[in-house]
Design a protein around this motif. Structure first.
Motif, PDB file in Angstrom:
ATOM      1  N   TRP A 198       0.862  -1.186   0.000  1.00 49.34           N
ATOM      2  CA  TRP A 198       0.000   0.000   0.000  1.00 49.34           C
ATOM      3  C   TRP A 198       0.897   1.234   0.000  1.00 49.34           C
ATOM      4  O   TRP A 198       1.867   1.305   0.760  1.00 49.34           O
ATOM      5  N   PHE A 199       0.561   2.156  -0.855  1.00 49.69           N
ATOM      6  CA  PHE A 199       1.232   3.444  -0.929  1.00 49.69           C
ATOM      7  C   PHE A 199       0.166   4.528  -0.820  1.00 49.69           C
ATOM      8  O   PHE A 199      -1.020   4.255  -0.990  1.00 49.69           O
ATOM      9  N   ARG A 200       0.603   5.741  -0.542  1.00 51.39           N
ATOM     10  CA  ARG A 200      -0.368   6.829  -0.493  1.00 51.39           C
ATOM     11  C   ARG A 200       0.249   8.098  -1.085  1.00 51.39           C
ATOM     12  O   ARG A 200       1.471   8.270  -1.088  1.00 51.39           O
ATOM     13  N   GLN A 201      -0.629   8.953  -1.553  1.00 55.48           N
ATOM     14  CA  GLN A 201      -0.182  10.209  -2.140  1.00 55.48           C
ATOM     15  C   GLN A 201      -1.101  11.332  -1.679  1.00 55.48           C
ATOM     16  O   GLN A 201      -2.298  11.332  -1.994  1.00 55.48           O
ATOM     17  N   ALA A 202      -0.532  12.249  -0.932  1.00 58.35           N
ATOM     18  CA  ALA A 202      -1.267  13.422  -0.475  1.00 58.35           C
ATOM     19  C   ALA A 202      -1.139  14.528  -1.522  1.00 58.35           C
ATOM     20  O   ALA A 202      -0.197  14.521  -2.324  1.00 58.35           O
ATOM     21  N   PRO A 203      -2.057  15.487  -1.534  1.00 63.76           N
ATOM     22  CA  PRO A 203      -1.989  16.572  -2.521  1.00 63.76           C
ATOM     23  C   PRO A 203      -0.653  17.295  -2.474  1.00 63.76           C
ATOM     24  O   PRO A 203      -0.179  17.685  -1.402  1.00 63.76           O
ATOM     25  N   GLY A 204      -0.043  17.429  -3.632  1.00 66.59           N
ATOM     26  CA  GLY A 204       1.220  18.151  -3.728  1.00 66.59           C
ATOM     27  C   GLY A 204       2.432  17.387  -3.265  1.00 66.59           C
ATOM     28  O   GLY A 204       3.536  17.943  -3.216  1.00 66.59           O
ATOM     29  N   GLY A 225       2.742 -14.150   3.013  1.00 70.83           N
ATOM     30  CA  GLY A 225       2.280 -13.570   4.268  1.00 70.83           C
ATOM     31  C   GLY A 225       3.248 -13.689   5.416  1.00 70.83           C
ATOM     32  O   GLY A 225       2.921 -13.300   6.544  1.00 70.83           O
ATOM     33  N   ASP A 226       4.452 -14.205   5.146  1.00 74.81           N
ATOM     34  CA  ASP A 226       5.402 -14.440   6.237  1.00 74.81           C
ATOM     35  C   ASP A 226       6.011 -13.161   6.801  1.00 74.81           C
ATOM     36  O   ASP A 226       6.430 -13.132   7.960  1.00 74.81           O
ATOM     37  N   SER A 227       6.087 -12.146   5.985  1.00 75.84           N
ATOM     38  CA  SER A 227       6.740 -10.910   6.434  1.00 75.84           C
ATOM     39  C   SER A 227       5.898  -9.699   6.091  1.00 75.84           C
ATOM     40  O   SER A 227       5.239  -9.668   5.051  1.00 75.84           O
ATOM     41  N   THR A 228       5.947  -8.724   6.977  1.00 74.22           N
ATOM     42  CA  THR A 228       5.303  -7.438   6.741  1.00 74.22           C
ATOM     43  C   THR A 228       6.286  -6.326   7.064  1.00 74.22           C
ATOM     44  O   THR A 228       7.274  -6.545   7.783  1.00 74.22           O
ATOM     45  N   TYR A 229       6.004  -5.162   6.528  1.00 76.41           N
ATOM     46  CA  TYR A 229       6.881  -4.014   6.791  1.00 76.41           C
ATOM     47  C   TYR A 229       6.040  -2.764   6.740  1.00 76.41           C
ATOM     48  O   TYR A 229       5.113  -2.665   5.934  1.00 76.41           O
ATOM     49  N   TYR A 230       6.354  -1.797   7.604  1.00 73.39           N
ATOM     50  CA  TYR A 230       5.567  -0.576   7.707  1.00 73.39           C
ATOM     51  C   TYR A 230       6.454   0.654   7.680  1.00 73.39           C
ATOM     52  O   TYR A 230       7.578   0.640   8.189  1.00 73.39           O
ATOM     53  N   ALA A 231       5.908   1.717   7.134  1.00 73.82           N
ATOM     54  CA  ALA A 231       6.570   3.002   7.258  1.00 73.82           C
ATOM     55  C   ALA A 231       6.535   3.424   8.724  1.00 73.82           C
ATOM     56  O   ALA A 231       5.588   3.097   9.449  1.00 73.82           O
ATOM     57  N   ASP A 232       7.533   4.141   9.155  1.00 75.81           N
ATOM     58  CA  ASP A 232       7.589   4.567  10.554  1.00 75.81           C
ATOM     59  C   ASP A 232       6.356   5.379  10.948  1.00 75.81           C
ATOM     60  O   ASP A 232       5.898   5.306  12.086  1.00 75.81           O
ATOM     61  N   SER A 233       5.826   6.129  10.004  1.00 73.33           N
ATOM     62  CA  SER A 233       4.710   7.022  10.310  1.00 73.33           C
ATOM     63  C   SER A 233       3.416   6.277  10.633  1.00 73.33           C
ATOM     64  O   SER A 233       2.500   6.864  11.224  1.00 73.33           O
ATOM     65  N   VAL A 234       3.325   5.004  10.259  1.00 74.94           N
ATOM     66  CA  VAL A 234       2.091   4.244  10.497  1.00 74.94           C
ATOM     67  C   VAL A 234       2.304   3.046  11.408  1.00 74.94           C
ATOM     68  O   VAL A 234       1.334   2.370  11.773  1.00 74.94           O
ATOM     69  N   LYS A 235       3.538   2.788  11.762  1.00 69.52           N
ATOM     70  CA  LYS A 235       3.847   1.617  12.580  1.00 69.52           C
ATOM     71  C   LYS A 235       3.100   1.681  13.899  1.00 69.52           C
ATOM     72  O   LYS A 235       3.073   2.711  14.569  1.00 69.52           O
ATOM     73  N   GLY A 236       2.469   0.559  14.260  1.00 65.23           N
ATOM     74  CA  GLY A 236       1.699   0.510  15.490  1.00 65.23           C
ATOM     75  C   GLY A 236       0.256   0.951  15.333  1.00 65.23           C
ATOM     76  O   GLY A 236      -0.561   0.736  16.225  1.00 65.23           O
ATOM     77  N   VAL A 257      -5.964  -8.201  -0.194  1.00 67.35           N
ATOM     78  CA  VAL A 257      -5.005  -7.693   0.780  1.00 67.35           C
ATOM     79  C   VAL A 257      -5.675  -6.514   1.473  1.00 67.35           C
ATOM     80  O   VAL A 257      -6.228  -5.637   0.805  1.00 67.35           O
ATOM     81  N   ASN A 258      -5.637  -6.518   2.790  1.00 64.96           N
ATOM     82  CA  ASN A 258      -6.334  -5.501   3.565  1.00 64.96           C
ATOM     83  C   ASN A 258      -5.354  -4.594   4.309  1.00 64.96           C
ATOM     84  O   ASN A 258      -4.237  -5.012   4.626  1.00 64.96           O
ATOM     85  N   LEU A 259      -5.817  -3.402   4.579  1.00 70.26           N
ATOM     86  CA  LEU A 259      -5.047  -2.473   5.395  1.00 70.26           C
ATOM     87  C   LEU A 259      -5.983  -1.921   6.460  1.00 70.26           C
ATOM     88  O   LEU A 259      -6.871  -1.120   6.149  1.00 70.26           O
ATOM     89  N   GLN A 260      -5.784  -2.383   7.679  1.00 78.26           N
ATOM     90  CA  GLN A 260      -6.562  -1.877   8.813  1.00 78.26           C
ATOM     91  C   GLN A 260      -5.853  -0.633   9.349  1.00 78.26           C
ATOM     92  O   GLN A 260      -4.677  -0.717   9.731  1.00 78.26           O
ATOM     93  N   MET A 261      -6.561   0.467   9.378  1.00 78.29           N
ATOM     94  CA  MET A 261      -5.968   1.730   9.809  1.00 78.29           C
ATOM     95  C   MET A 261      -6.692   2.221  11.057  1.00 78.29           C
ATOM     96  O   MET A 261      -7.891   2.513  11.013  1.00 78.29           O
ATOM     97  N   ASN A 262      -5.968   2.281  12.141  1.00 77.02           N
ATOM     98  CA  ASN A 262      -6.521   2.737  13.422  1.00 77.02           C
ATOM     99  C   ASN A 262      -5.852   4.029  13.852  1.00 77.02           C
ATOM    100  O   ASN A 262      -4.781   4.382  13.357  1.00 77.02           O
ATOM    101  N   THR A 263      -6.490   4.700  14.784  1.00 77.26           N
ATOM    102  CA  THR A 263      -5.960   5.953  15.338  1.00 77.26           C
ATOM    103  C   THR A 263      -5.524   6.887  14.210  1.00 77.26           C
ATOM    104  O   THR A 263      -4.405   7.394  14.181  1.00 77.26           O
ATOM    105  N   LEU A 264      -6.415   7.104  13.286  1.00 72.50           N
ATOM    106  CA  LEU A 264      -6.083   7.916  12.125  1.00 72.50           C
ATOM    107  C   LEU A 264      -5.840   9.367  12.502  1.00 72.50           C
ATOM    108  O   LEU A 264      -6.462   9.903  13.433  1.00 72.50           O
ATOM    109  N   LYS A 265      -4.941   9.978  11.762  1.00 66.97           N
ATOM    110  CA  LYS A 265      -4.552  11.362  11.979  1.00 66.97           C
ATOM    111  C   LYS A 265      -4.829  12.178  10.718  1.00 66.97           C
ATOM    112  O   LYS A 265      -4.849  11.605   9.615  1.00 66.97           O
ATOM    113  N   GLU A 269      -2.890  13.891   9.045  1.00 68.26           N
ATOM    114  CA  GLU A 269      -1.780  13.716   8.100  1.00 68.26           C
ATOM    115  C   GLU A 269      -1.833  12.381   7.349  1.00 68.26           C
ATOM    116  O   GLU A 269      -1.027  12.150   6.452  1.00 68.26           O
ATOM    117  N   ASP A 270      -2.766  11.511   7.705  1.00 74.76           N
ATOM    118  CA  ASP A 270      -2.971  10.280   6.941  1.00 74.76           C
ATOM    119  C   ASP A 270      -3.856  10.523   5.717  1.00 74.76           C
ATOM    120  O   ASP A 270      -4.040   9.610   4.898  1.00 74.76           O
TER     121      ASP A 270
END
Length: 126
Positions: A35-41, A54-65, A78-86, A88-89
């Motif tokens: 999963w990638f994301r692109q904010a305006p600008g 499915g053996d390994s996963t990796y996260y950007a520091d900004s979303v880890k945890g 493939v799913n992306l569960q996003m909690n405690t959204l900010k 800046e997400d």
């Protein structure tokens, strides 16, 4: 291979969303996903990745945890569960597939991926 991303929407800060990426086509042998994301600008940035088995996963520091990537091979999603959204997400979120069974190190890189979905918009209000 076709990828269809869904699940985006408007949510308040602190809330949750679950994105899904449904794959169809030549995926029987398995595929790494990201999963990638692109904010305006801004440039498109890496968010999370999972290997073909499915053996390994990796996260950007900004979303880890806060974000969790997972796969359901029976449904070919493939799913992306996003909690405690900010706020800046806020961005358009894209899923991507790699048919080359690359290890998790390479799945952080945009150039690794062979196919991309159309994107789904996530807006987090403050």
């Amino acid at each position: 291979v076709q990828l269809q991303a869904s699940g985006g929407g408007l949510v308040q800060a602190g809330g949750s969303l679950r994105l899904a990426c449904a794959a169809s086509g030549r995926t029987r042998a398995g595929y790494g996903a990201g999963w990638f994301r692109q904010a305006p600008g801004k440039e498109r940035e890496f968010v999370a990745a999972i290997t073909w088995n499915g053996d390994s996963t990796y996260y950007a520091d900004s979303v880890k945890g806060r974000f969790t990537i997972s796969r359901d091979n029976a449904k070919n999603t493939v799913n992306l569960q996003m909690n405690t959204l900010k706020p800046e997400d806020t961005a358009v979120y894209y899923c991507a597939a790699d048919l080359g069974r690359q290890n998790i190190y390479y799945l952080r890189l945009r150039r690794t991926y062979d196919y991309w979905g159309q994107g789904t918009l996530v807006t987090v209000s403050s």
